[in-house]
Write an enzyme that holds these catalytic residues in place. Structure first.
Site, mmCIF file in Angstrom:
data_model
loop_
_atom_site.group_PDB
_atom_site.id
_atom_site.type_symbol
_atom_site.label_atom_id
_atom_site.label_comp_id
_atom_site.label_asym_id
_atom_site.label_seq_id
_atom_site.Cartn_x
_atom_site.Cartn_y
_atom_site.Cartn_z
ATOM 1 N N SER A 1 22.726 30.781 90.209
ATOM 2 C CA SER A 1 23.370 29.489 90.325
ATOM 3 C C SER A 1 24.566 28.769 90.455
ATOM 4 O O SER A 1 25.033 28.942 89.785
ATOM 5 C CB SER A 1 22.006 28.694 90.520
ATOM 6 O OG SER A 1 21.915 27.302 90.797
ATOM 7 N N GLU B 1 37.426 24.049 84.459
ATOM 8 C CA GLU B 1 37.277 23.982 85.316
ATOM 9 C C GLU B 1 36.009 22.934 85.671
ATOM 10 O O GLU B 1 35.719 22.392 86.666
ATOM 11 C CB GLU B 1 36.026 25.094 86.715
ATOM 12 C CG GLU B 1 34.786 25.323 85.452
ATOM 13 C CD GLU B 1 35.013 26.673 84.813
ATOM 14 O OE1 GLU B 1 36.770 26.556 84.807
ATOM 15 O OE2 GLU B 1 34.533 27.891 84.879
ATOM 16 N N GLU C 1 18.661 23.179 92.089
ATOM 17 C CA GLU C 1 18.446 24.625 92.034
ATOM 18 C C GLU C 1 17.551 24.813 93.449
ATOM 19 O O GLU C 1 17.414 25.683 93.585
ATOM 20 C CB GLU C 1 18.102 24.851 90.000
ATOM 21 C CG GLU C 1 18.019 26.305 90.156
ATOM 22 C CD GLU C 1 18.974 26.060 88.904
ATOM 23 O OE1 GLU C 1 19.162 24.834 88.267
ATOM 24 O OE2 GLU C 1 19.125 27.212 87.738
ATOM 25 N N CYS D 1 16.203 25.946 74.515
ATOM 26 C CA CYS D 1 17.292 25.095 73.749
ATOM 27 C C CYS D 1 16.542 24.440 72.911
ATOM 28 O O CYS D 1 17.390 23.810 71.622
ATOM 29 C CB CYS D 1 16.930 23.642 74.856
ATOM 30 S SG CYS D 1 18.210 24.065 75.781
ATOM 31 N N LYS E 1 27.830 24.653 74.013
ATOM 32 C CA LYS E 1 28.302 23.354 75.074
ATOM 33 C C LYS E 1 29.587 22.706 74.941
ATOM 34 O O LYS E 1 29.823 22.424 75.303
ATOM 35 C CB LYS E 1 27.023 22.017 74.881
ATOM 36 C CG LYS E 1 25.488 22.484 75.665
ATOM 37 C CD LYS E 1 25.713 22.304 76.999
ATOM 38 C CE LYS E 1 23.974 22.773 77.326
ATOM 39 N NZ LYS E 1 24.428 22.947 78.759
ATOM 40 N N GLU F 1 30.881 25.198 76.827
ATOM 41 C CA GLU F 1 31.211 24.789 78.074
ATOM 42 C C GLU F 1 32.075 23.266 78.712
ATOM 43 O O GLU F 1 32.784 23.685 79.417
ATOM 44 C CB GLU F 1 29.922 24.222 78.436
ATOM 45 C CG GLU F 1 29.942 24.159 80.094
ATOM 46 C CD GLU F 1 28.274 23.782 80.398
ATOM 47 O OE1 GLU F 1 27.864 23.270 79.744
ATOM 48 O OE2 GLU F 1 27.280 24.480 81.700
ATOM 49 N N GLU G 1 19.094 24.844 96.894
ATOM 50 C CA GLU G 1 19.855 26.921 96.698
ATOM 51 C C GLU G 1 18.733 27.369 96.829
ATOM 52 O O GLU G 1 18.895 28.662 97.454
ATOM 53 C CB GLU G 1 20.580 26.804 95.645
ATOM 54 C CG GLU G 1 21.078 27.835 95.510
ATOM 55 C CD GLU G 1 22.414 28.040 93.741
ATOM 56 O OE1 GLU G 1 22.372 27.234 93.534
ATOM 57 O OE2 GLU G 1 22.785 28.698 93.596
ATOM 58 N N CYS H 1 22.103 26.834 83.907
ATOM 59 C CA CYS H 1 22.053 25.869 82.457
ATOM 60 C C CYS H 1 22.287 26.245 81.048
ATOM 61 O O CYS H 1 22.833 25.176 80.605
ATOM 62 C CB CYS H 1 20.344 25.265 82.580
ATOM 63 S SG CYS H 1 19.674 25.004 84.375
#
Lengths: 270, 525
Positions: free
Chosen positions: B250, B297, B208, B444, B289, B292, B211, B230
């Site tokens: 990102s 993908e 990150e 989190c 999560k 996710e 980037e 994230c």
């Protein structure tokens, strides 16, 4: 005598949270439904049951070439002129002046004529009970009588349910249709069905695609039965009169016959 | 005289006046009693029909008054993250309150619904639900089945935030550090490898920060500010409500997915395990999560090995689910000796540890960006970037980067705060280069899968968990992600360098607009 109250269900505002279902269960102290343990239920219409007086059914239908999801709350329509009440000789089902059609289990003899009479197939029988009842939504009559909304309407977070005087509810429905002609279909379900109901529906998808019974006559169903049944007293009295006349006639003949015998010569054959 | 004779003769007994009266009185009493028992005396007027239960007080209002709190959020039966037990729901409205006020999801889309129930899977509703009716979708049985299967190689990774909260389920105070006990407990359960998501957090920082520098230098041809990626709840929020800002996100996957992809590629290769035999489990503070891991993908390992049956992460457990398994197996976490994570993908730095707190990703990224730009270790002020710490809704900081100038960053947590930042970015009114978004309040550590120590969760609780993370960061020798030795070995022997072709394939992803799933509020009737 209070004015007839009604509920408007705007299907376009329902998000399927089922708050109404839970409110109904809580307020009416109904046993929990089948969705116990947090397990997912298979997609498909949930059905009314003796312990589920209202359900929210999910439909995925085509609209303007794309697939949309709509939620439809189901419960007793509370007809203005209820066929169930007209079919109930025990007066266990009664139309109240406030609007609700209520069931009183203490008067019910369990004949289930009401179930056959209902054009919306709403009433549910407790098949597994030794003293079964015929159960359905009571529209929270005690709350309405206490100037409150039915439990389900109170709990709806999106405004999909609106409660009020039936005339004002119809005006509100027409106003919504007028302000959003691009959104709503022109029909207000319940306005004329079965002679009019106390639960009215607005939708943006034709009602027949959402499982609403079509072909419910606009004339109140009791009127059809009344067309025949109103002759019952006349038939009853007439039949009685006919039998009485026949009895008298026969008796007269019998008396005459016996007189003939009495005065007949005893030794006629001799 | 005749009657008297008859009365004395039992064969010719006649009804006397006295016995007649007795009979009438007796039958009357009998009728009355049976009538009472049969309910004839009860009130049968319609007003007394039904309504034997109760409703929360807010619904007992006169019909013309609006209730202040109503109903609940919709949770679809096929929601991959959350489920609700209708038996326990009391319509208190807390789930709706947090979804609308804290997360700005419920009520922020027009009706009628299109085809799906709008949910970012953050799970805050499950933390606010006072009766425990809403909880994560239970995947414990899948993990237990995998552990019982001798032919499977079951790998587990644990998120930065679970080690400061799992202890609460076993009577320890909020923020109790149970990293070593957690590792020991997972080994006791029978996991074949216990890896640390912190390793992937360090990896995320490397990617990150690289980037970010590319964006600042104009090499990436992508807009500034760069948004962190994230938090899967935040990512879905952006896909729903701000699809035009997706290029700002990102391209890095979350640490969970980075580690998942590496487990079935790098790790499987080094350990000589068939990737098809690996069951990849993660323990997360987060319900999103679960969603996710199911994104179509997220199967980089399948593409890498050309095997369609692979998923990078197979099962996601929340902190609460892990606690349930441990309790079921009668493992007392607090009484276990501390153990270390496995080698190969178990090392961490302080920068990774603070990923669990709001502002942590930003602070870790800034530390490493400084190193990438200057080639030198960051000064002490970068190791205690206090402006981005704490529980303020939106935080800003400006740091001097030699050779670049002033790097302006912002941090927000809770999507209602995120929405304010996004609106400002949409109006192009922001000076920032880098913005951290966390879907859950506090980051989190306040995730939707965390223990329900306080209902609703309080800032005091969040602060205790955050403090534990920063204490751990300060106590570690290595505090910047680039110092992670195992990570250096990974780059040297496998990925080559940050944002290499292989790194792009395994560790980066693309996002998709979900704008067609909801009606914008402004267009709604």
């Amino acid at each position: 005598m209070g004015r007839s109250q009604a509920v408007l269900v705007d299907i376009t505002k329902c998000v399927g949270c089922e708050s109404c279902v839970v409110a109904c269960r809580l307020y009416n102290d109904l046993k929990p439904g089948p969705r116990a343990g947090g397990e997912a239920k298979p997609d498909g219409p949930a059905e009314l049951a003796p312990d589920r007086w209202t359900v929210v059914q999910s439909f995925r239908v085509e609209k303007d070439g794309s697939r949309v999801r709509r939620f439809v709350k189901r419960q007793c329509f509370h007809c203005l002129d209820p066929a169930c009440a007209s079919a109930c000789f025990a007066k266990a089902l009664q139309k109240t002046p406030e609007g609700p059609v209520v069931y009183n289990e203490k008067l019910c003899v369990g004949c289930r004529y009401c179930m056959i009479a209902c054009p919306f197939e709403v009433l549910r029988y407790e098949w597994d009970k030794p003293f079964p009842r015929v159960l359905k939504c009571q529209m929270c009559l005690a709350r309405i009588a206490n100037d409150q909304m039915p439990a389900c309407v109170s709990a709806c977070p999106t405004g999909a349910l609106t409660f009020g005087d039936r005339d004002k509810i119809i005006a509100e429905a027409r106003q919504r249709q007028y302000s959003r002609p691009d959104l709503y279909v022109s029909q207000i379900y319940g306005l004329t069905e079965a002679g009019g109901t106390s639960w009215l529906y607005l939708s943006d998808v034709p009602f027949e695609r959402l499982g609403f019974p079509t072909g419910v006559p606009e004339r109140p169903l009791p009127e059809y039965t009344w067309a025949v049944l109103r002759w019952t007293p006349h038939l009853f009295v007439g039949w009685g009169a006919l039998l009485a006349v026949m009895y008298l006639y026969n008796r007269r003949r019998a008396v005459a016959h016996s007189e003939e015998e009495m005065y007949a010569p005893v030794d006629a054959e001799e | 005289m005749e009657a008297r004779t008859n009365a004395m003769d039992p064969e010719k007994r006649e009804l006397t006046r006295r016995s007649f009266l007795k009979m009438v009185a007796g039958s009357g009493l009998l009728l009355g009693l049976s009538g009472l028992l049969g309910g004839c005396m009860e009130d049968k007027s319609p007003a007394y029909v039904g309504g034997k239960g109760w409703l929360p007080y807010q619904y007992d209002l006169p019909g013309h008054l609006p209730a202040q709190v109503r109903g609940r959020v919709p949770i679809d039966p096929d929601n991959p993250s959350l489920s609700r037990d209708d038996q326990k729901c009391v319509l208190c409205g807390q789930c709706l309150e947090v979804c609308q006020s804290v997360q700005s999801v419920y009520g922020y889309y027009g009706l009628p619904v299109i085809d799906e129930t709008i949910c970012i899977h953050c799970g805050q509703c499950s933390l606010f639900c006072p009766t425990g009716a809403i909880r994560e979708r239970d995947h414990t049985q899948e993990v237990l089945a995998a552990l019982a299967d001798e032919s499977k190689f079951v790998v587990v990774q644990t998120a930065p935030a679970t080690r400061v909260s799992l202890g609460e389920e076993f009577g320890l105070p909020p923020g109790a550090w149970v990293e070593g006990q957690q590792v020991a407990a997972l080994r006791k359960l029978g996991f074949d490898a216990v890896l640390d998501t912190n390793f992937a957090a360090d990896l995320t920082v490397m990617e990150e920060a690289t980037e970010l520098i590319k964006r600042i230098k104009g090499e990436a041809k992508r807009p500034l500010p760069q948004f962190t990626s994230c938090s899967p709840g935040w990512v879905k929020f952006c896909e729903y409500f701000y699809p035009e800002l997706l290029p700002h996100l990102s391209s890095c996957k979350s640490p969970q997915q980075m580690l998942g992809a590496l487990v079935k590629t790098y790790y499987a290769g080094r350990r000589g395990v068939d990737p098809g035999n690996i069951v990849s489990v993660s323990v997360m503070p987060c319900t999103a999560k679960k969603f996710e891991a199911r994104r179509p993908e997220m199967n980089a390992s399948a593409k890498y090995w050309q095997r369609q049956d692979l998923r990078d992460v197979d099962v996601v457990l929340t902190t609460r689910e892990l606690a349930r398994i441990l309790k079921e197996k009668q493992i007392d976490l607090a009484a276990l000796p501390e153990e270390q994570y496995d080698q190969l993908m178990g090392e961490k730095t302080g920068g990774a540890v603070i990923f669990g707190a709001t502002g942590g990703v930003m602070e870790a990224a800034v530390r490493t960006a400084y190193f990438f730009i200057t080639g030198e270790d960051p000064p002490a002020s970068f190791l205690n970037l206090t402006p981005v710490r704490g529980l303020a809704g939106v935080k800003e900081a400006a740091v001097e980067m030699p050779g670049v100038g002033t790097l302006r960053v912002a941090v927000c947590h809770g999507m209602a705060n995120g929405r304010k930042v996004l609106e400002a970015v949409r109006r192009k009114e922001t000076p920032w280069h880098f913005v951290e978004f966390m879907a859950c309040p506090g980051g989190c550590i306040g995730g939707g899968g965390q223990p329900r120590t306080a209902v609703p969760p309080t800032d005091a609780l969040r602060a205790q968990r955050i403090a534990a993370l920063y204490r751990a960061d300060a106590s570690l020798g290595k505090r910047s992600s680039y110092e992670n030795a195992e990570l250096a070995a990974l780059y040297q022997g496998f990925l080559k360098h940050p944002m290499s072709e292989l790194a792009e394939e395994l560790l980066h992803t693309r996002y998709y607009s979900r704008a067609d799933k909801l009606r914008p509020l402004s267009l709604a009737g």
